[in-house]
Design an enzyme around this catalytic site. Structure first.
Site, short mmCIF file in Angstrom:
data_model
loop_
_atom_site.label_atom_id
_atom_site.label_comp_id
_atom_site.label_asym_id
_atom_site.label_seq_id
_atom_site.Cartn_x
_atom_site.Cartn_y
_atom_site.Cartn_z
N ARG A 89 36.48 81.92 70.97
CA ARG A 89 37.65 81.97 71.86
C ARG A 89 38.84 82.59 71.13
NH1 ARG A 89 39.35 76.18 73.94
NH2 ARG A 89 37.55 76.40 75.30
N ARG A 158 47.09 74.56 70.55
CA ARG A 158 46.22 75.57 71.16
C ARG A 158 47.03 76.79 71.59
NH1 ARG A 158 41.32 73.56 72.89
NH2 ARG A 158 40.65 71.86 71.54
N LYS A 242 43.77 67.78 70.58
CA LYS A 242 44.36 69.07 70.95
C LYS A 242 45.79 68.90 71.43
CE LYS A 242 40.97 69.55 73.97
NZ LYS A 242 40.11 69.93 75.11
N LYS A 244 48.87 71.10 73.63
CA LYS A 244 49.02 72.31 74.45
C LYS A 244 50.47 72.55 74.83
CE LYS A 244 44.30 72.22 76.06
NZ LYS A 244 43.36 72.16 77.19
N CYS A 465 35.54 76.37 86.13
CA CYS A 465 35.27 76.38 84.68
C CYS A 465 33.85 76.92 84.45
CB CYS A 465 35.40 74.96 84.14
SG CYS A 465 34.04 73.91 84.63
N CYS A 471 28.34 75.12 78.74
CA CYS A 471 29.15 73.97 78.35
C CYS A 471 28.29 72.73 78.13
CB CYS A 471 30.22 73.69 79.41
SG CYS A 471 31.19 72.25 78.94
N CYS A 510 32.71 68.81 85.25
CA CYS A 510 32.86 67.45 84.72
C CYS A 510 34.33 67.07 84.81
CB CYS A 510 32.34 67.38 83.28
SG CYS A 510 33.57 67.78 82.03
N CYS A 514 39.02 71.42 82.94
CA CYS A 514 39.35 72.72 82.33
C CYS A 514 39.92 73.74 83.32
CB CYS A 514 38.13 73.30 81.64
SG CYS A 514 37.56 72.25 80.28
FE1 SRM Z 1 38.48 72.81 78.29
C1 SRM Z 1 36.36 70.95 76.43
C2 SRM Z 1 36.29 75.29 78.44
C3 SRM Z 1 40.92 74.82 79.42
C4 SRM Z 1 40.36 70.06 79.05
N1 SRM Z 1 36.66 73.09 77.50
C5 SRM Z 1 35.97 72.21 76.72
C6 SRM Z 1 34.69 72.87 76.16
C7 SRM Z 1 35.03 73.48 74.84
C8 SRM Z 1 33.45 71.97 76.11
C9 SRM Z 1 33.17 71.18 74.87
O1 SRM Z 1 34.07 70.50 74.34
O2 SRM Z 1 32.03 71.22 74.42
C10 SRM Z 1 34.47 73.95 77.26
C11 SRM Z 1 33.69 75.18 76.83
C12 SRM Z 1 32.90 75.70 78.00
C13 SRM Z 1 32.29 77.03 77.79
O3 SRM Z 1 31.04 77.12 77.89
O4 SRM Z 1 32.99 77.99 77.56
C14 SRM Z 1 35.89 74.17 77.76
N2 SRM Z 1 38.60 74.73 78.72
C15 SRM Z 1 37.57 75.58 78.81
C16 SRM Z 1 37.97 76.91 79.42
C17 SRM Z 1 37.20 78.10 78.88
C18 SRM Z 1 37.79 76.77 80.94
C19 SRM Z 1 38.02 78.00 81.77
O5 SRM Z 1 37.55 77.97 82.90
O6 SRM Z 1 38.67 78.95 81.37
C20 SRM Z 1 39.48 76.88 79.10
C21 SRM Z 1 39.81 77.49 77.77
C22 SRM Z 1 41.28 77.59 77.58
C23 SRM Z 1 41.72 78.31 76.34
O7 SRM Z 1 41.71 79.54 76.32
O8 SRM Z 1 42.17 77.62 75.40
C24 SRM Z 1 39.73 75.38 79.07
N3 SRM Z 1 40.35 72.51 79.03
C25 SRM Z 1 41.15 73.48 79.55
C26 SRM Z 1 42.22 72.88 80.29
C27 SRM Z 1 43.30 73.62 81.07
C28 SRM Z 1 44.47 74.00 80.23
O9 SRM Z 1 44.47 73.83 79.02
O10 SRM Z 1 45.43 74.49 80.79
C29 SRM Z 1 42.05 71.50 80.21
C30 SRM Z 1 42.90 70.44 80.93
C31 SRM Z 1 44.24 70.26 80.35
C32 SRM Z 1 44.21 69.26 79.24
O11 SRM Z 1 43.85 69.62 78.12
O12 SRM Z 1 44.51 68.10 79.50
C33 SRM Z 1 40.88 71.29 79.39
N4 SRM Z 1 38.40 70.85 77.78
C34 SRM Z 1 39.25 69.88 78.25
C35 SRM Z 1 38.80 68.60 77.76
C36 SRM Z 1 39.46 67.23 78.04
C37 SRM Z 1 40.58 66.96 77.12
C38 SRM Z 1 41.13 65.57 77.26
O13 SRM Z 1 42.29 65.37 76.95
O14 SRM Z 1 40.39 64.67 77.64
C39 SRM Z 1 37.63 68.85 77.00
C40 SRM Z 1 36.76 67.81 76.28
C41 SRM Z 1 37.36 67.32 75.02
O15 SRM Z 1 38.33 67.86 74.49
O16 SRM Z 1 36.85 66.33 74.53
C42 SRM Z 1 37.42 70.27 77.05
FE1 SF4 Z 2 32.75 71.97 80.52
FE2 SF4 Z 2 33.81 70.00 81.88
FE3 SF4 Z 2 35.39 71.86 80.83
FE4 SF4 Z 2 33.86 72.46 82.87
S1 SF4 Z 2 35.52 70.95 82.89
S2 SF4 Z 2 34.08 73.66 81.00
S3 SF4 Z 2 32.08 71.24 82.54
S4 SF4 Z 2 34.17 70.44 79.71
#
Ligand code: SRM
Ligand code: SF4
Length: 652
Positions: A89, A158, A242, A244, A465, A471, A510, A514
């Protein structure tokens, strides 16, 4: 480890009481960070080994370098080794991608990845499908082409988001990008690990660091930094989780600011000069099903800060979360829980201790609007920008739709920079008006629509997502499921008489959130195989949290659940009221009551049973293209085509 942990915490401690976490056992990841020698091991050792994957400890540290170990879940076979591969990324503040970097990513996707590039919801690009043996080349190539992956994942700051519209005549936008960059720099890990591992120690000459940022990083507020540490701001343990940040301008909520840990809003005077920033904190979306103690939360207004003090305030907030965030339970570790548990007043007081003085009151702001900046636009200096809609951010080539090739051709031929949008789209900018037609022709030739009015509007405002197959946390499909879901929703809307209606639909595989589904007017959150929790009531400008309406909706029952809601909306909405606003105004209980007493087909032109017919792949591709071109759903195109065809038979 525990002692070292306590010692570090104490060093950072200000006058406040010790954090409650000091008496509980830190989570496993805290030990992994401690043992890593500032993000070096075990990655540095294991990257040299001829293996397909990393150990669990290395996987955790690798995240800080911007890569996730994944496996292709479609290829899982019981008893066999997983099909390991890596996601990489980029970290690109404000979504800025120079042409050279884009072209490098395009090549990497073809040579080492899965032939796709994916624009993310935080203005980054992801490559998927990279094998361990190619990971070093991939990351090194990104660095050498003016990019970075450092800190794109992991427990630290991030990618810093900023509005993507490249306006050159609106100084507030310039300030937002400048401060997004500077804050990203301020909070960039200082460890040498990144260049040691991926470039064998060679430090790439990148843009000169802003001296004010450099000085601010070293300046000790009241306990904001660790002296003599390789990481003055983060220390040995980095952040609890993380973190943000976004920087935006008044009125522009393209960045979904309420979902950020920390959001800064540029405040200018009447001459357009920067004065300072309004500050919000405590947003975050991740939650876990059936664990009420985890929840999505929107950020609170905290204070105003003058521009001279902004770096110190950012450091004070980061230090507060660093030292008081819960390091014992990763599900309770984000800043949103600290602010929820303490309340805004206590949070502000502790921040003030690190900041060294009282903060100023928040300044009033105008109403927020959501913009996607698609299509052709003037950028304010005689040049143009073009926003291209990308379904779920996936840039790829298909038979009649070669988005990846088109983007490569345009970027290459006209040397255009890109800004990624927070809604998974791309904006090409600095376009000479003379090149408009030629660029238009390239996109047309490759089947890419440049006029946003010709895109299916549900698709335009939707996000999903990646979920399956990459994922590891996905419970069910998202990116691969959403086209069909939107199609069915369009059909349903047409049938209940809401033909041109559109609203914000977001889907995740899930509950981690994201694609920010909890801010959508209609959100789908994976809760079981082919099953989703349905959320209703976010606003079109993403300022309000939606609420859970149903916990488990099997995808086959989509029409059964949504039809009554749409019928009720049509019947009882106010003039120009959006779907999300309607759901919030009438309330979910009222919607449930309406749905419970709803009789399909009773005076509501209800949807009858859906019939499914299979079409061959080649027909499907053409159908998809025609439907996209005509701005119609595929069902409608098939319907009209078949009616025409069948007419001949009924006539004969
Ligand atoms: Fe996310 C984890 C994809 C934005 C909340 N996110 C993941 C992982 C890395 C899965 C993992 O931990 O094994 C996913 C990888 C999937 C893949 O196959 O690529 C993933 N997140 C993404 C992306 C690619 C989704 C997308 O459709 O674009 C986004 C990448 C952003 C970037 O360039 O940095 C992405 N993730 C977000 C957002 C939205 C945002 O940041 O504006 C959120 C919600 C906002 C927040 O953080 O509260 C988000 N991702 C999570 C979480 C839950 C965090 C939490 O506080 O509970 C996880 C799981 C974790 O961290 O344990 C997670
Ligand atoms: Fe994976 Fe859940 Fe984030 Fe979708 S919302 S990319 S299923 S961690």
């Amino acid at each position: 480890m525990m002692n070292a942990f306590l010692r570090i915490l104490k060093t950072a401690m200000v006058k406040s009481a010790p954090p409650p976490i000091a008496s509980r056992k830190p989570s496993k990841v805290e030990g992994i960070k401690e043992r890593s020698n500032f993000l070096r091991e075990p990655v540095a050792t294991e990257i040299l080994q001829d293996t397909t994957h990393f150990s669990e400890d290395a996987v955790q540290i690798l995240k800080f370098h911007g890569s996730y170990q994944q496996d292709n879940r479609d290829n899982r076979v019981k008893g066999q080794e997983k099909d390991y591969q890596f996601m990489v990324r980029t970290k690109s503040p404000g979504g800025y991608i120079p042409p050279q970097l884009y072209l490098a990513l395009d090549r990497l996707a073809d040579e080492y990845g899965n032939q796709t590039i994916r624009a993310t919801t935080r203005q980054g690009f992801q490559l998927h499908g990279i094998l361990k043996k190619n990971l070093k080349t991939a990351i090194a190539t990104i660095i050498k082409n003016l990019g970075s992956t450092l800190g794109a994942c992991g427990d630290l700051n991030r990618n810093v988001m900023a509005p993507p519209a490249p306006f050159k005549n609106k100084p507030e936008y310039e300030y937002a990008w400048k401060y997004a960059n500077d804050i990203a720099q301020l909070l960039t890990p200082q460890t040498g690990a990144y260049y040691e591992i991926w470039l064998d120690g060679e430090k790439v000459i990148s843009a000169e660091e802003n001296p004010q940022v450099k000085a601010a990083r070293q300046r000790n507020g009241k306990g904001t930094i660790f002296h003599n540490s390789e990481e003055p701001i983060y220390g040995t343990y980095y952040m609890p989780r993380k973190f943000k940040i976004c920087v935006t301008v008044p009125g522009d909520n393209s960045v979904d600011l309420y979902t950020q840990d920390l959001a800064l809003v540029v405040i200018t005077n009447e001459q357009g000069e920067l004065e300072g920033f309004d500050v919000f904190a405590g947003g975050g979306l991740g939650r876990t099903h059936n664990k009420e103690e985890t929840f999505a939360r929107i950020a609170d207004p905290i204070c105003y800060v003058a521009k001279e003090d902004v770096y110190d305030l950012v450091k004070a907030i980061v230090a507060t979360q660093r030292d008081y965030g819960d390091r014992t339970d990763r599900r309770h570790a984000r800043l949103k829980y600290l602010i929820h548990d303490w309340g805004v007043d206590k949070f502000r007081l502790v921040v003030e201790e690190y900041f060294g003085k009282a903060v100023e009151p928040f300044k009033p702001l105008p109403e927020w609007k959501y913009h996607d900046f698609l299509g052709w636009n003037e950028q304010g200096d005689g040049k143009l920008f073009l926003g291209i809609s990308i379904n779920s951010g996936r840039i790829k080539d298909e038979e009649n739709f070669q988005l990846k090739t088109a983007l490569r051709e345009v970027v290459q031929q006209y040397n255009l920079p890109i800004r990624l949008t927070p809604s998974q789209d791309v904006i090409l900018f600095d376009i000479d008006p003379e090149h408009k037609q030629a660029i238009e022709d390239i996109f047309n030739r490759r089947g890419v629509i440049t006029n946003p009015d010709r895109i299916e509007q549900l698709t335009r405002y939707s996000m999903a997502c990646p979920a399956l197959p990459t994922c590891g946390l996905a419970i069910t499909e998202s990116e691969r499921a959403i086209p069909g879901i939107l199609e069915r929703i369009r059909t349903l809307l047409n049938k209940v008489g809401l033909k041109n209606e559109h609203f914000v639909i977001r889907m995740t595989g899930c509950p981690n959130g994201c694609a920010r589904p909890y801010m959508a007017e209609l959100g789908f959150v994976g809760s079981g195989p082919e099953t989703y929790q349905v959320w209703l009531g976010g606003s079109p400008n993403q300022t309000r949290l939606a609420q859970a309406y149903v916990d488990k909706m099997h995808v086959n029952d989509l029409e059964t659940y949504l039809e009554p809601i749409f019928v009720f909306f049509k019947k009882s909405r106010r003039k120009s009221e959006s779907f999300g606003d309607f759901c919030t105004r009438v309330g979910l209980e009222t919607i449930r009551n309406f749905a419970n007493s709803y009789q399909p087909g009773t005076g509501n032109k209800a949807v009858k049973a859906r019939h499914r017919i299979t079409v061959r792949d080649e027909v499907y591709e053409v159908l998809k293209e025609v439907a996209a071109r005509q701005g119609q759903s595929m069902t409608d195109v098939v319907d009209s085509a078949l009616k025409l065809y069948l007419k001949n038979f009924s006539a004969s």
